[in-house]
Design a protein around this motif. Structure first.
Motif, mmCIF file in Angstrom:
data_model
loop_
_atom_site.group_PDB
_atom_site.id
_atom_site.type_symbol
_atom_site.label_atom_id
_atom_site.label_comp_id
_atom_site.label_asym_id
_atom_site.label_seq_id
_atom_site.Cartn_x
_atom_site.Cartn_y
_atom_site.Cartn_z
ATOM 1 N N UNK A 1 37.900 44.309 38.052
ATOM 2 C CA UNK A 1 37.307 43.790 39.275
ATOM 3 C C UNK A 1 38.220 42.715 39.852
ATOM 4 N N UNK A 2 39.068 43.133 40.780
ATOM 5 C CA UNK A 2 40.020 42.175 41.349
ATOM 6 C C UNK A 2 39.501 41.695 42.681
ATOM 7 N N UNK A 3 38.809 40.610 42.690
ATOM 8 C CA UNK A 3 38.279 40.085 43.945
ATOM 9 C C UNK A 3 39.362 39.422 44.774
ATOM 10 N N UNK A 89 50.126 31.415 43.219
ATOM 11 C CA UNK A 89 48.809 31.989 42.989
ATOM 12 C C UNK A 89 47.892 31.687 44.160
ATOM 13 N N UNK A 99 28.639 30.574 42.907
ATOM 14 C CA UNK A 99 29.613 30.039 41.968
ATOM 15 C C UNK A 99 30.778 29.431 42.718
ATOM 16 N N UNK A 101 33.412 28.403 41.203
ATOM 17 C CA UNK A 101 34.590 28.549 40.351
ATOM 18 C C UNK A 101 35.644 29.365 41.062
ATOM 19 N N UNK A 102 36.849 28.828 41.231
ATOM 20 C CA UNK A 102 37.906 29.600 41.902
ATOM 21 C C UNK A 102 38.295 30.849 41.129
ATOM 22 N N UNK A 103 38.426 31.927 41.862
ATOM 23 C CA UNK A 103 38.926 33.195 41.329
ATOM 24 C C UNK A 103 40.375 33.343 41.763
ATOM 25 N N UNK A 104 41.236 33.628 40.793
ATOM 26 C CA UNK A 104 42.673 33.675 41.065
ATOM 27 C C UNK A 104 43.183 35.107 41.127
ATOM 28 N N UNK A 105 44.294 35.260 41.842
ATOM 29 C CA UNK A 105 45.038 36.503 41.799
ATOM 30 C C UNK A 105 46.035 36.479 40.652
ATOM 31 N N UNK A 106 46.878 37.510 40.582
ATOM 32 C CA UNK A 106 47.834 37.580 39.490
ATOM 33 C C UNK A 106 49.171 36.927 39.818
#
Lengths: 114, 116
Positions: A1-3, A89, A99, A101-106
């Motif tokens: 799940x890549x948001x 990033x 939430x 909470x930060x969601x990061x990429x790769x």
């Protein structure tokens, strides 16, 4: 799940030219976006951020553009310098009612050639 | 500038062993986090900690993981029985407040965990 997606693993640019790093997200509830820079053997360091109420934020050589309808943001570095060579990033956060909470990429590895 | 400190920088362990990764967040910060990055993959959220309890955790953070703030300065991540797939760079981060406009995470330099 890549948001949060950074589809380019690497980018090579000549010194003095513009570097454009791209980031796409899928969650329309994200409303705050951050870019971090990471050198080898160091942790990510904050670079620039943008709230969803804006479409542009500028800090010196760094500008972040946000296109909410396309769920896309980009980081522009002008002019690029060899010291900008690092992994960048993109991160996204939902600050309102969810939430935070930060969601990061790769990450995208930027190489700036002298 | 104040910084987040992580120790050790590298940790090698045998599969099935327990490891403890240590972090000293920035002193006046109230929110603490662990993230990890498996080589070539995205930086993944593990857990956040506030007011001496877990405030949020991801599905990665199963019963094998635990966090603790034993003495008001250190913030630790324990993996009870390591697996090969736990090999990753583990980043500790802290922030003064919840992430909102003008707030940001401060990261440590990471602990590279290698499970053999």
């Amino acid at each position: 799940d890549q948001q949060v997606k950074q589809n380019s693993p690497s980018l090579s640019v000549q010194e003095g030219r513009i570097s454009i790093l791209n980031c796409d997200y899928t969650n329309s509830m994200f409303d705050y976006f951050l870019w971090y820079k990471k050198y080898p053997a160091e942790g990510p360091t904050f670079l620039i951020s943008i709230s969803s109420i804006k479409d542009k934020n500028e800090d010196g050589r760094f500008t972040v553009f946000l296109n909410k309808s396309a769920k896309h943001l980009s980081l522009h570095i002008v002019p690029s310098q060899p010291g900008d060579s690092a992994v960048y990033f993109c991160a996204a956060s939902r600050t309102a009612g969810g939430s935070y909470i930060p969601t990061f990429g790769r990450g995208t590895s930027l190489i700036v050639h002298p | 500038e104040p910084e987040v400190t992580q120790t050790p920088s590298h940790q090698v362990t045998q599969m099935g062993q327990e490891v403890i990764l240590r972090c000293v967040p920035i002193s006046n910060h109230l929110y603490f986090y662990w993230y990890r990055q498996i080589l070539g993959q995205k930086v993944e959220f593990l857990v956040s900690f506030y007011n001496n309890e877990i405030s949020e955790k991801s599905e990665i953070f199963d019963d094998q993981f635990s966090v603790e703030r034993p003495d008001g300065s250190n913030f630790t991540l324990k993996i009870r029985s390591t697996k090969l797939e736990d090999s990753a760079m583990y980043f500790c981060a802290s922030s003064w407040d919840r992430i909102a406009t003008n707030e940001k995470l401060f990261f440590g330099s990471g602990t590279q965990l290698s499970v053999l």
